[in-house]
Design a protein around this motif. Sequence first.
Motif, PDB file in Angstrom:
ATOM      1  N   HIS A 175       0.824  -1.222   0.000  1.00 31.16           N
ATOM      2  CA  HIS A 175       0.000   0.000   0.000  1.00 31.16           C
ATOM      3  C   HIS A 175       0.854   1.267   0.000  1.00 31.16           C
ATOM      4  N   LEU A 176       2.133   1.123   0.332  1.00 33.26           N
ATOM      5  CA  LEU A 176       3.061   2.256   0.275  1.00 33.26           C
ATOM      6  C   LEU A 176       3.832   2.303  -1.044  1.00 33.26           C
ATOM      7  N   GLY A 177       3.557   1.335  -1.920  1.00 34.32           N
ATOM      8  CA  GLY A 177       4.264   1.274  -3.196  1.00 34.32           C
ATOM      9  C   GLY A 177       5.632   0.631  -3.089  1.00 34.32           C
ATOM     10  N   ALA A 178       5.864  -0.190  -2.073  1.00 36.74           N
ATOM     11  CA  ALA A 178       7.168  -0.811  -1.866  1.00 36.74           C
ATOM     12  C   ALA A 178       7.472  -1.831  -2.960  1.00 36.74           C
ATOM     13  N   LYS A 179       8.684  -1.730  -3.508  1.00 34.36           N
ATOM     14  CA  LYS A 179       9.181  -2.671  -4.512  1.00 34.36           C
ATOM     15  C   LYS A 179      10.532  -3.214  -4.060  1.00 34.36           C
ATOM     16  N   ALA A 180      10.971  -4.308  -4.644  1.00 35.19           N
ATOM     17  CA  ALA A 180      12.295  -4.846  -4.327  1.00 35.19           C
ATOM     18  C   ALA A 180      13.376  -3.917  -4.873  1.00 35.19           C
ATOM     19  N   THR A 181      14.425  -3.711  -4.102  1.00 31.52           N
ATOM     20  CA  THR A 181      15.549  -2.907  -4.578  1.00 31.52           C
ATOM     21  C   THR A 181      16.304  -3.656  -5.678  1.00 31.52           C
ATOM     22  N   PRO A 182      16.972  -2.915  -6.585  1.00 32.94           N
ATOM     23  CA  PRO A 182      17.634  -3.564  -7.724  1.00 32.94           C
ATOM     24  C   PRO A 182      18.767  -4.509  -7.332  1.00 32.94           C
ATOM     25  N   TRP A 183      19.529  -4.176  -6.268  1.00 33.13           N
ATOM     26  CA  TRP A 183      20.737  -4.950  -5.960  1.00 33.13           C
ATOM     27  C   TRP A 183      20.643  -5.738  -4.661  1.00 33.13           C
ATOM     28  N   LEU A 221      24.275  -2.658   1.138  1.00 33.33           N
ATOM     29  CA  LEU A 221      25.308  -3.375   0.379  1.00 33.33           C
ATOM     30  C   LEU A 221      26.665  -3.261   1.044  1.00 33.33           C
ATOM     31  N   ALA A 222      26.951  -2.096   1.629  1.00 32.21           N
ATOM     32  CA  ALA A 222      28.226  -1.930   2.337  1.00 32.21           C
ATOM     33  C   ALA A 222      28.338  -2.928   3.478  1.00 32.21           C
ATOM     34  N   ALA A 223      27.242  -3.103   4.227  1.00 33.67           N
ATOM     35  CA  ALA A 223      27.257  -4.083   5.313  1.00 33.67           C
ATOM     36  C   ALA A 223      27.426  -5.494   4.766  1.00 33.67           C
ATOM     37  N   LEU A 224      26.713  -5.815   3.699  1.00 36.22           N
ATOM     38  CA  LEU A 224      26.828  -7.153   3.105  1.00 36.22           C
ATOM     39  C   LEU A 224      28.247  -7.427   2.620  1.00 36.22           C
ATOM     40  N   LEU A 225      28.875  -6.418   2.024  1.00 32.69           N
ATOM     41  CA  LEU A 225      30.224  -6.603   1.489  1.00 32.69           C
ATOM     42  C   LEU A 225      31.271  -6.797   2.575  1.00 32.69           C
ATOM     43  N   SER A 226      30.930  -6.475   3.820  1.00 26.54           N
ATOM     44  CA  SER A 226      31.863  -6.731   4.919  1.00 26.54           C
ATOM     45  C   SER A 226      32.068  -8.222   5.142  1.00 26.54           C
ATOM     46  N   GLY A 227      31.090  -9.032   4.728  1.00 22.48           N
ATOM     47  CA  GLY A 227      31.220 -10.481   4.836  1.00 22.48           C
ATOM     48  C   GLY A 227      31.062 -11.040   6.232  1.00 22.48           C
ATOM     49  N   ALA A 228      30.378 -10.348   7.130  1.00 17.75           N
ATOM     50  CA  ALA A 228      30.160 -10.856   8.491  1.00 17.75           C
ATOM     51  C   ALA A 228      29.439 -12.201   8.439  1.00 17.75           C
ATOM     52  N   PHE A 382      48.499  -5.945   6.146  1.00 17.57           N
ATOM     53  CA  PHE A 382      47.147  -6.005   5.592  1.00 17.57           C
ATOM     54  C   PHE A 382      47.194  -5.940   4.069  1.00 17.57           C
ATOM     55  N   ALA A 383      46.220  -6.575   3.437  1.00 12.40           N
ATOM     56  CA  ALA A 383      46.080  -6.522   1.976  1.00 12.40           C
ATOM     57  C   ALA A 383      44.602  -6.429   1.627  1.00 12.40           C
ATOM     58  N   VAL A 384      44.280  -5.705   0.552  1.00  9.43           N
ATOM     59  CA  VAL A 384      42.889  -5.562   0.119  1.00  9.43           C
ATOM     60  C   VAL A 384      42.359  -6.889  -0.405  1.00  9.43           C
ATOM     61  N   VAL A 385      41.176  -7.256   0.041  1.00 10.42           N
ATOM     62  CA  VAL A 385      40.509  -8.458  -0.451  1.00 10.42           C
ATOM     63  C   VAL A 385      39.735  -8.079  -1.724  1.00 10.42           C
ATOM     64  N   PRO A 386      39.985  -8.736  -2.848  1.00 13.44           N
ATOM     65  CA  PRO A 386      39.224  -8.415  -4.065  1.00 13.44           C
ATOM     66  C   PRO A 386      37.723  -8.548  -3.817  1.00 13.44           C
ATOM     67  N   LEU A 387      36.981  -7.520  -4.125  1.00 15.19           N
ATOM     68  CA  LEU A 387      35.552  -7.539  -3.829  1.00 15.19           C
ATOM     69  C   LEU A 387      34.787  -8.497  -4.732  1.00 15.19           C
ATOM     70  N   GLN A 388      35.447  -9.000  -5.774  1.00 11.01           N
ATOM     71  CA  GLN A 388      34.816 -10.049  -6.576  1.00 11.01           C
ATOM     72  C   GLN A 388      34.531 -11.271  -5.707  1.00 11.01           C
ATOM     73  N   GLN A 389      35.388 -11.489  -4.696  1.00 10.07           N
ATOM     74  CA  GLN A 389      35.171 -12.608  -3.767  1.00 10.07           C
ATOM     75  C   GLN A 389      34.042 -12.284  -2.793  1.00 10.07           C
ATOM     76  N   ALA A 398      25.855 -10.266  -8.449  1.00 11.02           N
ATOM     77  CA  ALA A 398      27.183  -9.769  -8.111  1.00 11.02           C
ATOM     78  C   ALA A 398      27.928  -9.234  -9.336  1.00 11.02           C
ATOM     79  N   GLU A 399      27.917  -9.972 -10.424  1.00 10.49           N
ATOM     80  CA  GLU A 399      28.668  -9.568 -11.610  1.00 10.49           C
ATOM     81  C   GLU A 399      28.132  -8.253 -12.185  1.00 10.49           C
ATOM     82  N   ASP A 400      26.820  -8.134 -12.273  1.00 15.72           N
ATOM     83  CA  ASP A 400      26.231  -6.902 -12.792  1.00 15.72           C
ATOM     84  C   ASP A 400      26.482  -5.725 -11.862  1.00 15.72           C
ATOM     85  N   PHE A 401      26.426  -5.965 -10.562  1.00 18.92           N
ATOM     86  CA  PHE A 401      26.669  -4.906  -9.589  1.00 18.92           C
ATOM     87  C   PHE A 401      28.103  -4.386  -9.695  1.00 18.92           C
ATOM     88  N   LEU A 402      29.056  -5.276  -9.782  1.00 16.44           N
ATOM     89  CA  LEU A 402      30.454  -4.870  -9.899  1.00 16.44           C
ATOM     90  C   LEU A 402      30.705  -4.115 -11.197  1.00 16.44           C
TER      91      LEU A 402
END
Length: 433
Positions: A175-183, A221-228, A382-389, A398-402
């Motif tokens: 009733h509020l017009g809620a739709k699924a987010t794209p990503w 998405l930022a929280a999801l990408l943390s990989g907790a 420390f080393a950056v973890v490739p976000l593809q992982q 994931a592929e489209d988002f990246l």
Amino acid sequence: MTPAARLSAAIELIDAIDSQRVPAAKALKEWGTAHRYAGSGDRAAIAGLTWDVLRRRASSAWLMDSDTPRARVLGMLKLERGLDAAAIAALCDGGRFAPEPLSNAEQAALTSRTLDDAPPHVAGDYPEWLDGELAAVFGDDRVAEATAMASRAPLDLRVNTLKAKRDKLLGSLAHLGAKATPWSPLGLRIELGADARNPGIHSEEDFIKGAVEVQDEGSQLAALLSGAKPGEQVIDLCAGAGGKTLALAAMMQGKGRLIATDHDKRQLAPIYERLSRAGVHNCDIRTPKGPNDTLSDISGSADLVLIDAPCTGTGTWRRNPDAKWRMRPGALEVRLKDQAEVLDRAVPLVKPGGRIAYVTCSVLGQENGAQIAAFLARHPEFAVVPLQQTAAVLWDKAEDFLAAALVSEQGLLMTPRRTGTDGFFVSVMKKAG
């Protein structure tokens, strides 16, 4: 109130914001108190006009060749609302409560002037001193990127998977017009029109019961990408009001240990009620007390430290359009120092093989990639973890988002133009085991 009367009120408000040097939210609140006869629809429409003028402050003034409150309101009607000179003239007929009729100069500007020759900072509506910063990140695309950051943002919600599933909430909030987010697999989106009133999500049963929280898709998405993960020990080092703390708790499924703290204990005030409503039982809130280190007992044991870093907030200009005009170069310098300090403070908390997830709601390179490069130079373990992982959490998207985001060696940048979210930078770094 008539549309013309609302327009007069917006001109009055912009004048007050200029002359009194007050934040727009404060000016709007004071206007509403002084004009109690205005209904909720009128207040929403006037607020929408005011925010849109602030979004298009520079370009509207350029279009009208005048920087008065009236000129900026008229220019915005053409640039943001898409009205032609005739439609604007119809609103400005000089009648009761209506703005004065258009002058010959105003009529000519609305008819013939464009942004074709405007400098980038004017066409993109951002402070001139930031042009070099945005050019370093976006190059010739900076006007298009900044224009997207000046657009109106939707209302995004995150489904709390400790209590609900997205498919069910799509029905109960239809009733509020809620739709699924794209990503985001956890997100709901409610698009807001130019004069839309706040949908009042806080009074919805799903919100009261903790099934949803207000959170931009980029922040989700930022929280999801943390990989907790469930069972981990996770520290939210700049927890503030707890938006990402709640997201981390849901990712951990109530298993493991979650610790939330913040340098400024006042920022933590809302977190207690929010955690209770969300049904989170594995979160320990550490409130700073004097000079003592509130995390000394957990040194070297964290699987993940999330840093939602203090930043300039340039990525949230869609939601805070007046903030960009009040921002000064000194603010960036202070934030850069704060970010380096909190990154260094996270290092002794991480165990071998553990991770630091660094997040900002900024699009500026100095706060993002440059900050990570400097950190890695100070801490070569420390080393950056490739976000593809890490992006595997986004499943088949994931592929489209990246491909949509701006990916660098240091991390990933989301922007309104690229990903339809607020501007967020994410970098995940792993400590040698």
